[in-house]
Design a protein around this motif. Structure first.
Motif, PDB file in Angstrom:
ATOM      1  N   PRO A   1       0.816  -1.214   0.000  1.00 21.46           N
ATOM      2  CA  PRO A   1       0.000   0.000   0.000  1.00 21.46           C
ATOM      3  C   PRO A   1       0.848   1.262   0.000  1.00 21.46           C
ATOM      4  O   PRO A   1       1.918   1.316   0.616  1.00 21.46           O
ATOM      5  CB  PRO A   1      -0.795  -0.130   1.309  1.00 21.46           C
ATOM      6  N   ASN A   2       0.370   2.276  -0.716  1.00 20.55           N
ATOM      7  CA  ASN A   2       1.115   3.520  -0.834  1.00 20.55           C
ATOM      8  C   ASN A   2       0.157   4.697  -0.947  1.00 20.55           C
ATOM      9  O   ASN A   2      -1.056   4.522  -1.055  1.00 20.55           O
ATOM     10  CB  ASN A   2       2.046   3.469  -2.050  1.00 20.55           C
ATOM     11  N   SER A   3       0.720   5.891  -0.947  1.00 21.67           N
ATOM     12  CA  SER A   3      -0.062   7.114  -1.135  1.00 21.67           C
ATOM     13  C   SER A   3       0.010   7.509  -2.598  1.00 21.67           C
ATOM     14  O   SER A   3       1.060   7.933  -3.085  1.00 21.67           O
ATOM     15  CB  SER A   3       0.492   8.245  -0.264  1.00 21.67           C
TER      16      SER A   3
ATOM     17  N   GLY B   1      -1.653   8.109  12.968  1.00 24.14           N
ATOM     18  CA  GLY B   1      -2.619   7.044  12.704  1.00 24.14           C
ATOM     19  C   GLY B   1      -2.117   5.967  11.765  1.00 24.14           C
ATOM     20  O   GLY B   1      -2.904   5.167  11.245  1.00 24.14           O
ATOM     21  N   GLY B   2      -0.827   5.952  11.488  1.00 24.97           N
ATOM     22  CA  GLY B   2      -0.266   4.918  10.622  1.00 24.97           C
ATOM     23  C   GLY B   2      -0.069   5.348   9.187  1.00 24.97           C
ATOM     24  O   GLY B   2       0.586   4.641   8.414  1.00 24.97           O
ATOM     25  N   GLY B   3      -0.653   6.480   8.800  1.00 24.64           N
ATOM     26  CA  GLY B   3      -0.512   6.941   7.422  1.00 24.64           C
ATOM     27  C   GLY B   3       0.928   7.208   7.031  1.00 24.64           C
ATOM     28  O   GLY B   3       1.314   7.048   5.867  1.00 24.64           O
ATOM     29  N   GLU B   4       1.749   7.579   8.028  1.00 22.46           N
ATOM     30  CA  GLU B   4       3.156   7.859   7.755  1.00 22.46           C
ATOM     31  C   GLU B   4       3.910   6.607   7.301  1.00 22.46           C
ATOM     32  O   GLU B   4       4.957   6.694   6.665  1.00 22.46           O
ATOM     33  CB  GLU B   4       3.829   8.463   8.991  1.00 22.46           C
ATOM     34  N   GLN B   5       3.351   5.433   7.605  1.00 23.47           N
ATOM     35  CA  GLN B   5       3.997   4.188   7.196  1.00 23.47           C
ATOM     36  C   GLN B   5       3.908   3.961   5.684  1.00 23.47           C
ATOM     37  O   GLN B   5       4.563   3.062   5.148  1.00 23.47           O
ATOM     38  CB  GLN B   5       3.378   3.007   7.942  1.00 23.47           C
ATOM     39  N   LEU B   6       3.112   4.773   5.005  1.00 17.92           N
ATOM     40  CA  LEU B   6       2.995   4.658   3.551  1.00 17.92           C
ATOM     41  C   LEU B   6       4.155   5.342   2.824  1.00 17.92           C
ATOM     42  O   LEU B   6       4.352   5.126   1.630  1.00 17.92           O
ATOM     43  CB  LEU B   6       1.674   5.286   3.076  1.00 17.92           C
TER      44      LEU B   6
END
Length: 266
Positions: free
Chosen positions: A120-122, A149-154
């Motif tokens: 998964p990516n942005s 919220g975990g979005g930075e892991q993208l």
């Protein structure tokens, strides 16, 4: 008689880059290492000026003779700096070396991507990188960090997706294909680098990472395994492989994407 070639390796001070540099030197090749420390060219590839200065110094040390570029430098942190190093630190640096590289009789380029490129990516972040808009890409990455919220892991996977797409975007352009320059990427899974070693100190940690990133064929690998593939891709025998991300992952990509990767053409 063995041909001596000049290789430029970013990220040469550790991990895959270091293993590749050592292997090439043992084969009698000339290597110019680029890294933020302990390198022939000490450089900060997270900034525009750092990349320009690094390229200029590299060309000087090579005496205007570069046969291959192997770009291994990168960060794995969920930060905006990862975008600056992993994408722009690669594309701008390589592009600056291109006029010199073109003068070689057998020029080659390979970049270290990752199996994270298929995760998964942005899309917004990937698009900004491919548009070569560094300011926007950094802004998007920082927004992911700030939102939490975990979005930075993208972020990491997005940089690797963008790199794998960039080589496909570039490979058929005249400055590459017409100049006889194959440009590819490799996509490793878990490599036993010092950073990874810190994550697998115990049997429980190793088991946990194996479940997260299963590699049925021979498990975790040594940096030298990836180095061998990088060296072949940048060797004189690679005359036609271009635009590819070659996953070197013990089968992980097959697990994620399944048996049929051709259905896009239906």
């Amino acid at each position: 008689m063995r041909m001596t070639r000049t290789y430029i390796i970013t990220g040469s001070a550790s991990g895959i880059g270091e293993a590749t540099a050592q292997k090439l030197k043992s084969l009698g090749q000339k290597v110019i290492g680029v890294d933020i420390h302990k390198a022939d060219v000490v450089a900060d590839l997270s900034t525009h000026q750092g990349r320009i200065d690094a390229a200029k110094k590299t060309i000087e040390l090579s005496k205007n003779s570069i046969d291959a570029v192997i770009a291994c430098a990168g960060l794995a942190y969920p930060t905006a700096a990862t975008v600056q190093v992993n994408y722009f630190g690669v594309t701008e640096f390589v592009t600056e070396l291109l006029p010199t590289l073109t003068q070689s009789k057998t020029p080659r380029v390979v970049i270290t991507s990752s199996v994270a490129s298929i995760m998964p990516n942005s899309t917004e972040l990937v698009d900004a990188m491919l548009a070569n808009d560094e300011a926007k890409a950094v802004e998007i990455a920082q927004a992911l960090v700030d939102a939490g919220g975990g979005g930075e892991q993208l972020i990491y996977g997005s940089t690797k997706r963008a790199i794998s797409r960039w080589i496909r975007q570039q490979c058929l352009k005249p400055q590459w294909a017409a100049a006889g320059i194959p440009i590819n990427a490799v996509g490793p899974a878990i490599v036993k680098t010092p950073m990874v070693d810190q994550l697998i100190k115990t049997a429980e940690e190793r088991d946990g990472l194996s479940k997260l990133v299963p590699m049925p064929l021979n498990g975790f690998m040594e940096p030298e395994t990836v180095a061998s593939l990088l060296i072949w891709l940048t060797g004189v025998n690679n005359t036609h492989v271009t635009g590819q991300t070659i996953y070197i992952d013990g089968g992980f990509e097959r697990i994620v994407r399944g048996e049929d990767v051709w259905s896009w053409h239906q």
